[in-house]
Structure formats: structure tokens, C-alpha cells
Design a protein around this motif. Structure first.
Motif, short mmCIF file in Angstrom:
data_model
loop_
_atom_site.label_atom_id
_atom_site.label_comp_id
_atom_site.label_asym_id
_atom_site.label_seq_id
_atom_site.Cartn_x
_atom_site.Cartn_y
_atom_site.Cartn_z
N LEU A 1 0.83 0.48 -4.95
CA LEU A 1 -0.16 1.62 -4.75
C LEU A 1 -0.76 2.04 -3.79
CD1 LEU A 1 -3.76 1.42 -7.44
CD2 LEU A 1 -4.50 0.16 -5.68
N LEU A 2 -1.65 3.20 -3.82
CA LEU A 2 -1.83 4.41 -3.07
C LEU A 2 -2.69 3.61 -2.52
CD1 LEU A 2 -0.96 7.67 -3.81
CD2 LEU A 2 0.44 6.46 -2.52
N LYS A 3 -2.60 2.92 -0.38
CA LYS A 3 -4.06 2.62 0.08
C LYS A 3 -5.51 3.30 -0.14
CE LYS A 3 -3.53 -0.32 3.53
NZ LYS A 3 -3.84 -0.62 4.42
N ASP A 4 -5.08 4.44 -0.17
CA ASP A 4 -6.64 5.64 -0.68
C ASP A 4 -6.75 6.12 -1.96
OD1 ASP A 4 -4.23 7.19 -0.74
OD2 ASP A 4 -4.96 8.59 0.08
N ALA A 5 -6.07 4.95 -3.21
CA ALA A 5 -6.62 5.33 -4.48
C ALA A 5 -7.88 4.78 -4.20
CB ALA A 5 -5.59 4.27 -5.02
N SER B 1 -0.80 7.70 -9.49
CA SER B 1 -0.67 7.74 -8.37
C SER B 1 1.13 7.11 -7.76
CB SER B 1 -0.96 7.10 -7.33
OG SER B 1 -1.35 6.28 -7.81
N THR B 2 0.98 5.64 -9.22
CA THR B 2 3.08 5.27 -9.27
C THR B 2 3.88 6.53 -10.12
OG1 THR B 2 1.61 3.22 -9.61
CG2 THR B 2 3.61 3.66 -10.68
N ARG B 3 3.28 6.69 -10.82
CA ARG B 3 4.34 8.19 -11.27
C ARG B 3 5.30 9.28 -10.63
NH1 ARG B 3 2.01 9.24 -17.43
NH2 ARG B 3 1.73 7.58 -17.95
N ARG B 4 4.00 9.71 -9.41
CA ARG B 4 4.01 10.29 -8.44
C ARG B 4 4.94 10.30 -7.50
NH1 ARG B 4 -1.36 12.31 -8.45
NH2 ARG B 4 -1.33 10.78 -6.20
N LEU C 1 0.47 -2.53 -1.07
CA LEU C 1 0.22 -1.53 -1.02
C LEU C 1 0.77 -0.55 0.03
CD1 LEU C 1 -3.66 -3.98 0.31
CD2 LEU C 1 -3.23 -2.21 -2.25
N THR C 2 0.54 0.57 0.14
CA THR C 2 1.80 1.62 0.79
C THR C 2 0.59 2.93 0.73
OG1 THR C 2 3.68 2.48 0.63
CG2 THR C 2 2.55 2.36 -1.38
N THR C 3 1.45 3.88 1.75
CA THR C 3 1.37 5.09 2.09
C THR C 3 2.52 5.64 1.65
OG1 THR C 3 1.78 4.99 3.71
CG2 THR C 3 -0.56 4.92 2.98
N PHE C 4 2.47 7.28 1.30
CA PHE C 4 3.87 7.81 0.83
C PHE C 4 5.08 8.00 2.16
CE2 PHE C 4 1.70 10.14 -2.62
CZ PHE C 4 2.47 10.44 -3.77
N ASP C 5 4.46 8.14 3.12
CA ASP C 5 5.05 7.84 4.08
C ASP C 5 5.81 6.69 4.88
OD1 ASP C 5 3.41 6.59 5.40
OD2 ASP C 5 2.50 7.24 7.52
N LEU C 6 6.17 5.64 3.98
CA LEU C 6 6.39 4.34 3.78
C LEU C 6 7.27 4.14 2.85
CD1 LEU C 6 3.55 2.13 4.98
CD2 LEU C 6 4.87 2.91 6.51
N ASP C 7 7.73 5.47 1.86
CA ASP C 7 9.21 5.07 1.40
C ASP C 7 10.32 3.96 0.55
OD1 ASP C 7 7.12 7.06 -0.11
OD2 ASP C 7 8.89 8.45 0.51
#
Length: 237
Positions: free
Chosen positions: A110-114, A137-140, A89-95
């Protein structure tokens, strides 16, 4: 290995109790899913997974004590191929954390805000092994972390650094499709073949690249430069 007639058993790992409660409510609302355990940090997660039979672990990355990356590494290293699949579980700022977690053995992210439907689809998809989580979201995210993958930050240690030369042209095309997030069904439509044929190709790709699962094959495709961030999937030949 779990009985296919039984609900998918899920363990939730997050240091925020409210987050876990929300995930549990969503997951337990489905007849084919069931939360069998929770953990508030990585060390607790390893203990829970060791003592509780489960199929999928939803793993937060940043937690006090043992983080989600090391917990994922320990869970996947002590579990055979039939062991639980880990979804980070992640967010974009934790690449960087995402890339490290995938390298540690996570089978998806998966994004945590999905939205809830993406969370449920992620659990089912990773459990089935049919595809990398094929949500937008995963493709992005794959596109977003591509440069880090190419830099080798998460290249699986068991996999070669380049694309194996014994892949057939069709197997390379299938790997490229996998790297763009296509499911087996979408690949079958693209090449006008049956899903059974696609599964055979995917199995051969995994074997030849020494990849544990589709996510690891996708990591290899990015790291080796077969797929570049921003690439558009070419027309099928």
C-alpha cells in the motif's frame, strides 16, 4: 486463527510515532478493526508479533536497525499459513524494496499516502484472503515494478520459474486476471460464473504454482512473462 466475529487485530510498524498515531486513529475508528500492538523497528516488530496474537501487520520498509524486509521474512518464516499477513507500506521511489519485501513473504502493499478508505480496505482485503489489494494504487504499482519481477528479483523460492504446464486454459486466464488486480467478484462477472467457481479456480492456481497466497501467484505471473507491464486485459473468451 482469529474468530471471524471478533475485530481484525492489527500491528503497526513504523519508526515515526506520528505516522503510527495517524494509522491507529483511522483503524481504531472502525468497529471491525483494532490495533493490538505497535513497533518502531523491525526487531521490535518481530518481538511484538511473536508475543501478541494478530491478523495483519502494517510494515514500513525503511527503518533503523532491522528493516521491514528482513522483519517480514522472519515473521512469515516463523508463522504458519494461519499466521499474520504482512502489508508493506511504501512509495513509488522504493520499487526495489517493494519487490524484495513481496519476495520475503508480504501479502500485499500500500502506498503510504493512500487515503484512509484504501488503508482500511487493504487491511480487510488481505485479512480475508479474497484478493491482492485491488486498489488502483496497487494495480499501478504492479505495472511499475513489472520489469523487476520479470528479472526474478522477487520470484518466490518455493515456486517454479515458469508457469506450470498443468494449468488449464481457464486457470491461466484466472491467473492473468489476478495479475491485473481483479477480485474474485470481478473475475466471476468477467467469465459469467459464480464466485464459488472462481474460488475453486484460484485455489487450484495457488496449489499448482506452489504459491502461498495470491500475491505470490501474481509475482510468478509477472516473473514468468504471462503478464507484461502496460498489458491490457484481453476480452474474455
Amino acid at each position: 486463527m482469529s474468530d471471524p466475529t471478533e475485530p481484525i487485530r492489527v500491528v503497526l510498524v513504523d519508526d515515526q510515532q506520528l505516522v503510527r498515531a495517524g494509522f491507529r486513529m483511522v483503524i481504531d475508528s472502525q468497529p471491525d478493526l483494532h490495533v493490538v500492538g505497535e513497533a518502531s523497528d523491525g526487531a521490535d516488530a518481530v518481538r511484538v508479533v511473536t508475543s501478541t496474537p494478530c491478523d495483519v501487520v502494517l510494515m514500513d520498509v525503511r527503518m533503523p536497525g532491522l528493516d521491514g524486509i528482513e522483519a517480514t521474512r522472519r515473521i512469515t518464516s516463523t508463522s504458519a499459513s494461519a499466521g499474520p499477513k504482512v502489508v508493506v507500506l511504501t512509495t513509488f521511489d522504493l520499487d526495489e524494496y517493494v519487490v524484495s519485501a513481496i519476495g520475503a513473504g508480504a501479502s500485499g502493499f500500500l502506498l503510504k499516502d493512500a487515503p484512509p478508505e484504501e488503508l482500511l480496505a487493504a487491511v480487510r482485503t488481505v485479512h480475508s484472503g479474497d484478493a491482492v489489494i485491488a486498489a488502483s494504487s496497487t494495480r499501478r504499482l504492479l505495472q511499475h515494478v513489472g520489469p523487476l519481477l520479470r528479472a526474478g528479483a522477487a520470484t518466490p523460492s518455493a515456486a517454479p520459474q515458469g508457469i506450470p504446464t498443468d494449468l488449464t486454459p481457464r486457470e491461466r486466464e484466472v491467473l492473468e486476471c489476478m495479475a491485473h488486480g481483479l477480485t474474485n467478484g470481478e473475475i466471476a462477472q468477467r467469465f459469467v460464473v459464480s464466485e464459488a467457481t472462481v474460488k475453486t479456480h484460484v485455489g487450484r492456481v495457488l496449489a499448482k504454482t506452489h504459491s502461498r497466497d495470491r500475491v505470490q501467484a501474481v509475482v510468478l505471473a509477472y516473473a514468468a512473462g504471462l503478464v507484461q507491464p502496460g498489458d491490457v486485459l484481453r476480452d474474455a473468451r
